[in-house]
Design an enzyme around this catalytic site. Structure first.
Site, PDB file in Angstrom:
ATOM      1  N   GLY A 159       5.765  20.272  47.017  1.00 50.63           N
ATOM      2  CA  GLY A 159       5.104  20.809  46.319  1.00 50.63           C
ATOM      3  C   GLY A 159       4.278  19.595  45.328  1.00 50.63           C
ATOM      4  O   GLY A 159       4.843  18.035  45.471  1.00 50.63           O
ATOM      5  N   HIS A 175       7.910  27.355  45.633  1.00 48.18           N
ATOM      6  CA  HIS A 175       9.417  27.735  46.190  1.00 48.18           C
ATOM      7  C   HIS A 175       8.649  28.766  47.489  1.00 48.18           C
ATOM      8  O   HIS A 175       8.120  28.025  49.004  1.00 48.18           O
ATOM      9  CB  HIS A 175      10.247  27.909  46.476  1.00 48.18           C
ATOM     10  CG  HIS A 175      11.078  26.806  45.472  1.00 48.18           C
ATOM     11  ND1 HIS A 175      11.762  27.560  44.060  1.00 48.18           N
ATOM     12  CD2 HIS A 175      11.596  25.452  45.655  1.00 48.18           C
ATOM     13  CE1 HIS A 175      12.242  26.179  43.176  1.00 48.18           C
ATOM     14  NE2 HIS A 175      12.352  25.824  44.280  1.00 48.18           N
ATOM     15  N   GLN A 182      19.887  12.836  42.864  1.00 45.28           N
ATOM     16  CA  GLN A 182      19.672  12.604  42.922  1.00 45.28           C
ATOM     17  C   GLN A 182      19.283  12.938  41.042  1.00 45.28           C
ATOM     18  O   GLN A 182      18.614  12.857  40.538  1.00 45.28           O
ATOM     19  CB  GLN A 182      18.167  13.090  43.185  1.00 45.28           C
ATOM     20  CG  GLN A 182      17.833  14.615  43.452  1.00 45.28           C
ATOM     21  CD  GLN A 182      17.481  14.978  43.981  1.00 45.28           C
ATOM     22  OE1 GLN A 182      17.433  15.398  45.711  1.00 45.28           O
ATOM     23  NE2 GLN A 182      16.100  16.152  43.360  1.00 45.28           N
TER      24      GLN A 182
HETATM   25  P1  AMP Z   1      13.355  21.990  44.293  1.00 48.70           P
HETATM   26  O1  AMP Z   1      14.171  23.139  44.069  1.00 48.70           O
HETATM   27  O2  AMP Z   1      12.598  21.724  42.343  1.00 48.70           O
HETATM   28  O3  AMP Z   1      13.541  20.363  44.596  1.00 48.70           O
HETATM   29  O4  AMP Z   1      11.843  22.149  44.812  1.00 48.70           O
HETATM   30  C1  AMP Z   1      11.755  22.174  46.388  1.00 48.70           C
HETATM   31  C2  AMP Z   1      10.427  21.657  46.399  1.00 48.70           C
HETATM   32  O5  AMP Z   1       8.940  22.870  45.908  1.00 48.70           O
HETATM   33  C3  AMP Z   1       9.528  20.438  46.010  1.00 48.70           C
HETATM   34  O6  AMP Z   1       9.027  20.380  46.631  1.00 48.70           O
HETATM   35  C4  AMP Z   1       8.985  20.997  45.077  1.00 48.70           C
HETATM   36  O7  AMP Z   1       7.410  19.932  44.546  1.00 48.70           O
HETATM   37  C5  AMP Z   1       8.451  21.841  45.047  1.00 48.70           C
HETATM   38  N1  AMP Z   1       8.435  23.033  43.770  1.00 48.70           N
HETATM   39  C6  AMP Z   1       8.632  23.414  42.883  1.00 48.70           C
HETATM   40  N2  AMP Z   1       8.437  24.217  41.909  1.00 48.70           N
HETATM   41  C7  AMP Z   1       6.952  24.201  42.212  1.00 48.70           C
HETATM   42  C8  AMP Z   1       5.748  24.939  42.355  1.00 48.70           C
HETATM   43  N3  AMP Z   1       5.508  25.769  40.426  1.00 48.70           N
HETATM   44  N4  AMP Z   1       4.347  25.245  42.863  1.00 48.70           N
HETATM   45  C9  AMP Z   1       4.672  24.237  44.264  1.00 48.70           C
HETATM   46  N5  AMP Z   1       5.626  24.200  44.540  1.00 48.70           N
HETATM   47  C10 AMP Z   1       6.843  23.248  44.237  1.00 48.70           C
END
Ligand code: AMP
Length: 282
Positions: A147, A37, A61
């Site tokens: 991500g 993040h 979701q």
């Molecule tokens: P989340 O909190 O899991 O919904 O993720 C929020 C954002 O962070 C989304 O755009 C994810 O794709 C991105 N993200 C989560 N894990 C990673 C990672 N290991 N590397 C890069 N971006 C990430």
């Protein structure tokens, strides 16, 4: 760093930024923040004048109530990380505030709900797009950072943004990994030490697919990865696919492509992990 809980206050913050001529970079998250993040936040800071991060565990979701109940929540720690990362505004919307006078809409997802993550997570991508649309509505960012770790989510958002002419620039950011290759994920916190030790096999599997991509037929490249997964008995595979890099439609042959993507989803104990890598023709 300002912390805002009401959607209407977030809209006021956003309008003030625009009045000052500052561009807004936006990073939507579900919290339990990690380095993945934070690289999105760093990218947003590098490209925009003001950065907003949202933390919202979006019930729409989650098709699995158990996953929603156990999703890690650690707001105090997240707040400290975001202050250190130079975030300007943390938006932590209350559910009632974000979905105020709003019934979920059905978006055209270009068929993405029928492939890969779609069939095993019914309603997931509709839930993601509904909340992203609401967040964009209030924050009105110039650019939003997503991500590649969640490759299909990124593809879905790019599709909707393109077809509905959303003005926001959608910026893909590379996956951050632990030194042993495991893609960083908030869900990794739920792995036992034994499961955590096995988890890098997902990345090893993708690497072995990458090693034979474009040199061997699609099925045989896939077989290299499957062999590694079969050797890890605690892994319950959902899918390993080699897909077109844009549509993510699974491939049966390479065609005249020079790029493809290998995607995997598997359960390890109670945790469902996903990962992917881009495959290049060399
Ligand atoms: P989340 O909190 O899991 O919904 O993720 C929020 C954002 O962070 C989304 O755009 C994810 O794709 C991105 N993200 C989560 N894990 C990673 C990672 N290991 N590397 C890069 N971006 C990430």
């Amino acid at each position: 760093m300002r912390i805002i809980a009401k959607a209407t206050d977030a809209a006021v913050w956003s309008a003030a930024m625009r009045r000052e001529g500052r561009s807004i970079g936006f990073v939507p998250t579900m919290g339990a923040l990690h380095q993945g993040h934070l690289t999105l936040v760093a990218r947003a800071k590098a490209e925009c004048d003001a950065v907003c991060v949202s933390i919202f565990v979006n019930p729409l979701q989650f098709n699995n109530p158990d996953d929603l109940r156990h999703y890690p929540r650690q707001l105090e720690q997240d707040r400290g990380l975001l202050t250190g990362a130079g975030c300007d505004m943390l938006f932590v919307p209350e559910e009632a505030s974000i979905f105020q006078e709003h019934s979920p809409r059905l978006f055209d997802l270009g068929g993405q709900d029928n492939i890969l993550e779609g069939p095993s997570r019914p309603g997931h991508f509709q839930g993601v797009v509904n909340v992203v649309e609401r967040l964009f509505h209030y924050i009105r960012p110039d650019a939003a950072f997503f991500g590649e770790k969640d490759r299909q989510q990124l593809a879905v958002i790019q599709h909707v943004a393109h077809t509905l002419h959303w003005p926001e620039r959608i910026v893909p950011c590379p996956t951050e990994r632990a030194p042993d290759g495991l893609a960083l994920s908030s869900r990794n916190l739920r792995l036992s030490p034994q499961e955590r030790a096995v988890a890098p096999v997902l990345y090893q599997c993708l690497q072995s697919v990458a090693g034979s991509a474009f040199r061997e037929p699609v099925t045989s490249a896939k077989e290299h990865g499957l062999r590694l997964l079969r050797a890890a008995p605690s892994i319950r595979l959902e899918y390993l696919e080699i897909s077109d890099p844009l549509s993510l439609e699974p491939l049966v042959d390479w065609g005249d492509r020079t790029e493809a993507v290998a995607l995997v989803a598997a359960w390890l104990g109670p945790v469902r992990l996903i990962d992917n890598v881009t495959l290049h023709k060399r």
